[in-house]
Write an enzyme that holds these catalytic residues in place. Structure first.
Site, PDB file in Angstrom:
ATOM      1  CG  HIS A 130      -3.988  -6.430   5.239  1.00  0.00           C
ATOM      2  ND1 HIS A 130      -4.708  -5.423   5.834  1.00  0.00           N
ATOM      3  CD2 HIS A 130      -3.440  -7.146   6.257  1.00  0.00           C
ATOM      4  CE1 HIS A 130      -4.623  -5.531   7.149  1.00  0.00           C
ATOM      5  NE2 HIS A 130      -3.855  -6.562   7.446  1.00  0.00           N
ATOM      6  CB  SER A 149      -5.416  -2.522   3.369  1.00  0.00           C
ATOM      7  OG  SER A 149      -5.992  -3.169   4.478  1.00  0.00           O
ATOM      8  CG  HIS A 188       0.298  -4.630   8.652  1.00  0.00           C
ATOM      9  ND1 HIS A 188       0.051  -4.321   9.975  1.00  0.00           N
ATOM     10  CD2 HIS A 188      -0.660  -5.525   8.290  1.00  0.00           C
ATOM     11  CE1 HIS A 188      -1.003  -4.990  10.399  1.00  0.00           C
ATOM     12  NE2 HIS A 188      -1.465  -5.729   9.396  1.00  0.00           N
ATOM     13  CD  GLU A 224      -4.471  -6.100  11.410  1.00  0.00           C
ATOM     14  OE1 GLU A 224      -4.991  -5.457  10.482  1.00  0.00           O
ATOM     15  OE2 GLU A 224      -3.618  -6.980  11.233  1.00  0.00           O
TER      16      GLU A 224
END
Length: 516
Positions: free
Chosen positions: A317, A390, A322, A362
């Site tokens: 993730h 992700s 990110h 997010e």
């Protein structure tokens, strides 16, 4: 939740849901069995400004806060300019200046200002006060303003990461975690937690992990599965940086990149750096670190029993979701702005900033630069949020014009929102996003979409400037320090974990009473 690539069909217990409530803005590893010194269940007592028992908490730069009152009888045109002329005469630098009616009446007015780099009892300050009093103006040195604790240097981020939420849970993993009954996996998680705990700001290179063949196998499965989806649904800025990441930072399917190599790459691109953490940080601590362009990242990887599911963000993730966009200047800037706005902010403001982070960094969407058809799958939507990037299932749910029934089942939408055939997509408005409720155990029923990363940066900047606050943080990118605009005193450190959990509980309670 943020890093999950698949979702279980069963409904987790309320306790499990609340335990995940903090994931809006946190890097998650449930606390190791042998927690680091100072770890607690979301709240600890740290020194207030001036107390010396914690050597990591440093003194803020000296300031003096002065209030000047003059009644309507000695008020005259130019008196404010005369007061400021005295400040200039004594060569003192103002960092804050305001004027208002005294006690909101017409009995007189006050001018309040903060001066940088001087103590109240210094000769310059006392001489200036004497000169102002000669004008018939009442002058007093006012006490510092109490504010929630915040880091003022990168070194103080060490304090932000020493406390983990869930340290009182009695173990490394929750009972419903895929690796809970795998002793070898739990031992490995403890090893990586100890490695993350060993790092302190200023140590130099980040600790390197020797990943096992099994861990690389899991990374490879995840990376290759997501790569195809990124080409179709990820935003242009995400895909544009991938070739450079592969060439310069060891990014690819065959090996798990080291945080140190990725961090070095980001520093040269946008000034962001990665920092290893071993536990779940509160929203305040995680956002505070972003103010210094420091992204707190896990180093462990999900359990190999099912590479396409994780109940918590892991290195897949962090690095796949990110990292690419942290290399984009616009994305990096608005991420830091949210962090700067969190410094010394109220608990209520922190929760709202956490919401904005959730619906952008997010789970944010953005319109494509040049809309065109991709085999009939284009809806004028591209993905920018790491939680979606992700998760191959949530990429389909959020960006495909007609998400499949399998997708709805996999993400818990068919169970919790049976009449929802596709998500609600709203134009990004930080004020609306700050109040928007969201689930943490299913795909999102609602997303926000921005016109571009540039426009989102501007909207978030305007929102952060509008927050009512007691001071403004001034960030120096050369020294990596923050200088508050006011004379403030940092109180004992606290956590927003309880506030976040209460907000999530209210959301779950609302679902119970909602019509099917």
């Amino acid at each position: 939740r943020a890093g999950a690539m698949m979702r279980r069909a069963s409904t987790p217990s309320l306790a499990a849901q609340l335990a995940r409530a903090h994931r809006a803005v946190t890097r998650v590893v449930v606390a190791p069995a042998a927690a680091a010194p100072g770890c607690g269940a979301g709240r600890r007592s740290c020194c207030a400004e001036g107390e010396a028992h914690n050597p990591l908490s440093q003194k803020l730069k000296h300031k003096t806060r002065v209030g000047c009152y003059f009644s309507r009888f000695n008020d005259k045109p130019g008196i404010a300019a005369d007061i400021l002329a005295v400040v200039k005469k004594h060569n003192m630098q103002l960092t804050h200046l305001e004027s208002k009616l005294y006690n909101y009446s017409f009995d007189g007015a006050t001018i309040e200002f903060d001066m940088d780099g001087v103590k109240p009892d210094s000769k310059r300050v006392q001489s200036a006060i004497a000169d102002i009093r000669e004008m018939g103006v009442h002058v007093e040195v006012r006490p510092p303003i109490d504010v929630p604790w915040f880091p003022s240097t990168r070194k103080e981020i060490d304090l932000c990461v020493e406390e983990v939420i869930g340290a009182d849970s009695g173990g490394l993993l929750a009972p419903d975690h895929p690796g809970f009954h795998d002793e070898a996996y739990k031992k490995r998680r403890n090893e990586l937690a100890e490695l993350a705990n060993s790092y302190k700001e200023g140590d130099g290179r980040l600790p390197r992990v020797q990943y096992t063949e099994e861990e690389v196998r899991v990374w490879n499965a995840v990376y290759e599965k997501l790569e195809t989806y990124h080409a179709q649904w990820a935003c242009e800025e995400f895909n544009e940086v991938l070739p450079e990441l592969k060439a310069e930072a060891g990014y690819g399917a065959k090996q798990i990149p080291q945080l140190g190599d990725i961090s070095d790459y980001l520093v040269h691109k946008t000034g962001f750096r990665l920092r290893p953490v071993c536990g779940l940080l509160s929203a305040r601590d995680f956002l505070n670190a972003l103010a210094f362009r420091t992204f707190c990242s896990t180093q462990y990887i999900r359990h190999g029993g099912n590479p396409f599911y994780t109940p918590e963000p892991d290195i897949c993730h962090e690095l796949i979701g990110h990292v690419p966009l942290l290399a984009d200047p616009n994305f990096a800037e608005f991420t830091q702005k949210v962090g700067l706005a969190s410094l010394g902010a109220s608990d209520e403001a922190i929760v709202k900033l956490a919401n904005i982070y959730w619906f952008t960094v997010e789970f944010g969407l953005v319109r494509p630069h040049h809309p065109r058809s991709y085999s009939g799958d284009c809806t004028g939507v591209k993905v920018m949020g790491a939680g979606i990037l992700s998760s191959f299932g949530e990429m389909e749910w959020s960006a495909a014009p007609h998400p499949s029934e399998e997708c709805r089942q996999m993400g818990g939408i068919a169970r919790d929102y049976p009449n929802l055939q596709h998500p609600t997509i709203k134009d990004f408005d930080p004020k609306v996003a700050a109040e928007q409720a969201y689930p943490i155990t299913t795909y999102q029923p609602t997303y926000f979409i921005g016109e571009s990363l540039q426009s989102m940066k501007e909207l978030i900047g305007d929102y952060c400037d509008s927050i009512e606050r007691k001071f403004y943080p001034v960030y120096d990118p050369i020294t990596g320090t923050v200088n508050p605009s006011r004379h403030v005193r940092r109180l004992a450190r606290t956590s927003t974990a309880e506030v976040q959990a209460a907000k999530q509980k209210a959301y779950f309670d609302s679902l119970k009473g909602a019509p099917a």
